[in-house]
Scaffold this motif. Sequence first.
Motif, short mmCIF file in Angstrom:
data_model
loop_
_atom_site.label_atom_id
_atom_site.label_comp_id
_atom_site.label_asym_id
_atom_site.label_seq_id
_atom_site.Cartn_x
_atom_site.Cartn_y
_atom_site.Cartn_z
N PRO A 3 4.26 17.99 20.11
CA PRO A 3 4.27 19.44 19.81
C PRO A 3 5.66 20.00 19.50
O PRO A 3 5.79 20.89 18.65
N ILE A 4 6.69 19.47 20.13
CA ILE A 4 8.06 19.94 19.85
C ILE A 4 8.44 19.60 18.41
O ILE A 4 9.05 20.41 17.70
N ASP A 5 8.05 18.41 17.95
CA ASP A 5 8.33 18.01 16.57
C ASP A 5 7.56 18.89 15.59
O ASP A 5 8.11 19.29 14.55
N ARG A 6 6.31 19.19 15.91
CA ARG A 6 5.52 20.07 15.04
C ARG A 6 6.13 21.47 15.00
O ARG A 6 6.21 22.09 13.94
N LEU A 7 6.57 21.96 16.16
CA LEU A 7 7.21 23.27 16.22
C LEU A 7 8.47 23.30 15.35
O LEU A 7 8.66 24.21 14.54
N ALA A 8 9.31 22.29 15.49
CA ALA A 8 10.54 22.23 14.70
C ALA A 8 10.23 22.16 13.20
O ALA A 8 10.90 22.84 12.39
N ALA A 9 9.21 21.40 12.83
CA ALA A 9 8.84 21.29 11.41
C ALA A 9 8.31 22.63 10.88
O ALA A 9 8.63 23.03 9.75
N THR A 10 7.54 23.32 11.69
CA THR A 10 7.02 24.63 11.28
C THR A 10 8.15 25.62 11.10
O THR A 10 8.19 26.36 10.11
N ILE A 11 9.07 25.65 12.04
CA ILE A 11 10.21 26.56 11.94
C ILE A 11 11.04 26.24 10.70
O ILE A 11 11.44 27.15 9.96
N LYS A 15 11.76 28.75 7.17
CA LYS A 15 13.09 29.25 6.76
C LYS A 15 13.03 29.92 5.40
O LYS A 15 13.77 30.86 5.14
N SER A 16 12.16 29.43 4.53
CA SER A 16 12.08 29.98 3.17
C SER A 16 10.88 30.92 3.00
O SER A 16 10.61 31.36 1.89
N ALA A 17 10.21 31.25 4.09
CA ALA A 17 9.04 32.14 4.01
C ALA A 17 9.48 33.60 3.88
O ALA A 17 10.65 33.94 4.11
N THR A 21 5.96 38.40 6.26
CA THR A 21 4.71 37.72 6.63
C THR A 21 4.90 36.66 7.70
O THR A 21 3.93 36.06 8.15
N SER A 22 6.14 36.42 8.12
CA SER A 22 6.41 35.39 9.12
C SER A 22 7.42 35.89 10.14
O SER A 22 8.54 36.26 9.78
N TRP A 23 7.02 35.88 11.42
CA TRP A 23 7.92 36.28 12.49
C TRP A 23 9.14 35.37 12.52
O TRP A 23 10.27 35.83 12.70
N THR A 24 8.92 34.08 12.33
CA THR A 24 10.03 33.13 12.34
C THR A 24 11.00 33.43 11.21
O THR A 24 12.22 33.47 11.43
N ALA A 25 10.48 33.66 10.02
CA ALA A 25 11.34 33.99 8.88
C ALA A 25 12.09 35.28 9.14
O ALA A 25 13.27 35.40 8.78
N LYS A 26 11.43 36.24 9.77
CA LYS A 26 12.09 37.52 10.08
C LYS A 26 13.26 37.30 11.04
O LYS A 26 14.35 37.82 10.83
N LEU A 27 13.02 36.51 12.11
CA LEU A 27 14.11 36.22 13.05
C LEU A 27 15.27 35.52 12.35
O LEU A 27 16.43 35.88 12.53
N LEU A 28 14.94 34.51 11.56
CA LEU A 28 15.99 33.75 10.88
C LEU A 28 16.75 34.60 9.87
O LEU A 28 17.97 34.43 9.69
N SER A 29 16.06 35.55 9.24
CA SER A 29 16.73 36.40 8.25
C SER A 29 17.74 37.34 8.89
O SER A 29 18.65 37.83 8.23
N LYS A 30 17.59 37.57 10.20
CA LYS A 30 18.51 38.46 10.91
C LYS A 30 19.74 37.74 11.44
O LYS A 30 20.62 38.36 12.01
N GLY A 31 19.77 36.41 11.25
CA GLY A 31 20.96 35.65 11.60
C GLY A 31 20.92 35.02 12.97
O GLY A 31 20.08 35.35 13.81
N PRO A 32 21.85 34.09 13.19
CA PRO A 32 21.91 33.36 14.46
C PRO A 32 22.11 34.26 15.68
O PRO A 32 21.59 33.95 16.76
#
Length: 102
Positions: A3-11, A15-17, A21-32
């Motif tokens: 599951p950790i590998d699947r999570l990392a692959a999904t994240i 990155k390009s979403a 439409t994506s919470w992960t993309a939103k977080l990443l777009s706001k920077g580290p």
Amino acid sequence: MHPIDRLAATIDARKSADPDTSWTAKLLSKGPEKAAEKFGEEAVEAIIACVKNDRENLTNEAADVIYHLAVMLAARDVAMSDVMDELTRREGTSGIAEKAAR
């Protein structure tokens, strides 16, 4: 696949979403820094659940901590596999000895 590998692959895929439409993309777009802030918030919530001996909430918060850790790592282009490799390297080493070696 773990599951950790699947999570990392999904994240990584998110990155390009579209951040709309994506919470992960939103977080990443706001920077580290924002990713780190969210990780910290979730860690505090996990600590509170632990102190309150709230097993169910601790389980949920721990999952949030792992997710936000993975997002924070991705925000700095640190591969989850590198973290897993580091854990493997440390196997069989006393935590006291490992800390002394740093």
